[in-house]
Design a protein around this motif. Structure first.
Motif, short mmCIF file in Angstrom:
data_model
loop_
_atom_site.label_atom_id
_atom_site.label_comp_id
_atom_site.label_asym_id
_atom_site.label_seq_id
_atom_site.Cartn_x
_atom_site.Cartn_y
_atom_site.Cartn_z
N GLU A 1 11.46 -4.56 14.23
CA GLU A 1 10.17 -5.12 14.63
C GLU A 1 10.38 -6.55 15.12
O GLU A 1 11.40 -7.18 14.82
N PRO A 2 9.43 -7.10 15.86
CA PRO A 2 9.59 -8.48 16.35
C PRO A 2 9.75 -9.52 15.25
O PRO A 2 10.25 -10.61 15.51
N ASP A 3 9.33 -9.18 14.02
CA ASP A 3 9.53 -10.11 12.91
C ASP A 3 10.76 -9.79 12.09
O ASP A 3 11.00 -10.40 11.04
N GLY A 4 11.55 -8.80 12.52
CA GLY A 4 12.76 -8.44 11.82
C GLY A 4 12.62 -7.24 10.90
O GLY A 4 13.62 -6.77 10.35
N GLY A 5 11.43 -6.72 10.71
CA GLY A 5 11.22 -5.56 9.86
C GLY A 5 11.79 -4.29 10.47
O GLY A 5 12.21 -4.27 11.63
N VAL A 6 11.82 -3.23 9.68
CA VAL A 6 12.39 -1.96 10.13
C VAL A 6 11.28 -0.99 10.52
O VAL A 6 10.40 -0.68 9.69
N PRO A 7 11.27 -0.47 11.73
CA PRO A 7 10.27 0.53 12.12
C PRO A 7 10.42 1.79 11.26
O PRO A 7 11.54 2.26 11.02
N PRO A 8 9.32 2.37 10.82
CA PRO A 8 9.40 3.52 9.93
C PRO A 8 9.96 4.78 10.58
O PRO A 8 10.38 5.71 9.88
N ASP A 9 10.00 4.84 11.93
CA ASP A 9 10.51 6.04 12.60
C ASP A 9 11.96 5.89 13.07
O ASP A 9 12.44 6.71 13.85
N ASN A 10 12.67 4.87 12.59
CA ASN A 10 14.10 4.78 12.91
C ASN A 10 14.84 5.98 12.32
O ASN A 10 14.45 6.51 11.27
N PRO A 11 15.93 6.44 12.96
CA PRO A 11 16.54 7.72 12.57
C PRO A 11 17.20 7.74 11.19
O PRO A 11 17.37 8.82 10.63
N PHE A 12 17.59 6.58 10.64
CA PHE A 12 18.30 6.57 9.36
C PHE A 12 17.50 5.92 8.24
O PHE A 12 18.07 5.54 7.21
N VAL A 13 16.20 5.82 8.42
CA VAL A 13 15.36 5.15 7.43
C VAL A 13 15.47 5.81 6.06
O VAL A 13 15.54 5.14 5.03
N ASN A 14 15.49 7.10 6.01
CA ASN A 14 15.48 7.82 4.72
C ASN A 14 16.85 8.37 4.34
O ASN A 14 16.94 9.26 3.48
N ARG A 15 17.90 7.85 4.96
CA ARG A 15 19.25 8.34 4.65
C ARG A 15 19.95 7.35 3.72
O ARG A 15 20.02 6.15 4.01
#
Length: 370
Positions: free
Chosen positions: A190-204
């Motif tokens: 995200e523009p503030d450095g956060g992680v988008p929830p739909d990134n491919p390895f979020v739940n890995r």
């Protein structure tokens, strides 16, 4: 006569440089020096009013006026690891720059014990355009390692407003396959450095959630296709095998398991077709062009090039123009400029801007000869 000669020596170098002409598929192109006196300029961002922000690898951010005047270094730039290929790298404007005046910088950030890693900071350009304010680091590559090579990195905003950061393998090879770190990866934040929830390895488990793709060697050229919104990158191979890749979420692009090139020692690397489970490149260059900087041309000055990809070539010493069609490269042209080109951009009037990677680096402006 002596007075006239002395006065000429005091003129800015860009005022003395004579424009030259090169022949291209679009006809005769005028190449002029807009600005010079830059020390290894690395990236250029075009402000809405036509002025330019240019990074210098030793750690300076400069403003270039429309007339080519070079500002003093802007205040507020983070400390950089300015060794070998490290230093201040890319600069990008926030998609809402006109409203928030935010800019983003990528750079080699020093760590403990002589280590370093790519980092991204954002700040606000003050009204006078003399300094960055409210500067903070929003993302850091993990882990930091020793050495001064292969930091990447380009900053690209996707159509959904997320920030893409391309990275190098830090000349460490195997970590480009290790999802527990971000060496040799493309990350999406995200523009503030956060992680988008739909990134491919979020739940890995045992994978960094900001990773978008992996198995990359050293990406210093990236751009979003203006019609499809797809992310295209050109990355540097070893001895041979520079690659043009269409980057998709979660894909493994193979480095160092496969390559179209060979190791610098001469040792062979399995060719990409031996691993059909890995993402293949759209195009490759052997001998290399050493790609750095990329833009899709959308201007009016060169109507025959509209929609084409323009890539800076360090080894090619010019701009490599590609026309894409049917998922591949339909046509390739080399625009010889006689200098290592580190970045390319499009000016508001459709002219093409190019940075030369030299100790006395220049901003070149390419325009058609009418």
């Amino acid at each position: 006569m002596r007075l006239l000669f002395a006065a000429a020596l005091l003129l800015p170098a860009c005022a003395q440089a004579q424009p030259r002409e090169v022949q291209t598929s679009a006809g005769t192109v005028r190449v002029e020096v807009l600005a010079d006196g830059l020390v290894h300029p690395w990236a250029v961002a075009v402000l809405p009013d036509g002025r330019l922000l240019v990074t210098e690898r030793p750690g300076r951010l400069r403003l270039v006026s429309r007339q080519g005047e070079l500002s003093p270094p802007l205040d507020g730039v983070p400390e950089v690891f300015a060794r070998r290929q490290g230093g201040l790298l890319d600069v990008a404007l926030d998609p809402d720059f006109a409203g928030n005046r935010r800019i983003y910088l990528s750079y080699a950030e020093p760590g403990e014990g002589g280590t370093a890693g790519t980092a991204v900071a954002r700040g606000r350009l003050n009204a006078e355009a003399t300094a960055l304010e409210e500067v903070r680091v929003i993302w850091r590559q993990q882990p930091k390692v020793e050495g001064g090579n292969h930091f990447g990195s380009r900053l690209v905003f996707a159509p959904d407003g997320r920030l893409i950061v391309t990275l190098g393998d830090r000349y460490e090879f195997d970590p480009a396959q290790d999802l527990s770190g971000t060496i040799g990866m493309v990350v999406r934040i995200e523009p503030d450095g956060g992680v988008p929830p739909d990134n491919p390895f979020v739940n890995r488990s045992n994978a960094r959630p900001e990773i978008w793709s992996y198995g990359h060697r050293n990406i210093q050229a990236a751009a979003i296709h203006p019609e499809t919104g797809a992310l295209w990158v050109a990355e540097m191979g070893p001895r041979g095998g520079d690659e043009l890749n269409l980057v998709e979420a979660g894909r493994n692009y193979g480095w160092p398991l496969v390559s179209w090139g060979r190791h610098y020692s001469g040792q062979g690397i399995p060719d990409p077709p031996t691993r059909p489970d890995l993402a293949g490149s759209v195009h490759q260059w052997t001998p290399v062009i050493a790609p750095s900087g990329m833009v899709f041309y959308t201007g009016e000055a060169f109507p025959g090039w509209r929609g084409d990809m323009l890539i800076g070539g360090l080894r090619a010493q010019g701009i490599v123009r590609l026309r894409l069609a049917d998922g591949g490269v339909q046509n390739e042209e080399r625009i010889a400029l006689g200098a290592r080109i580190r970045d390319v951009a499009q000016a508001p009037d459709g002219a093409i801007l190019a940075l030369t990677d030299q100790s006395n680096g220049q901003v070149l402006r390419l325009s058609p000869v009418r």
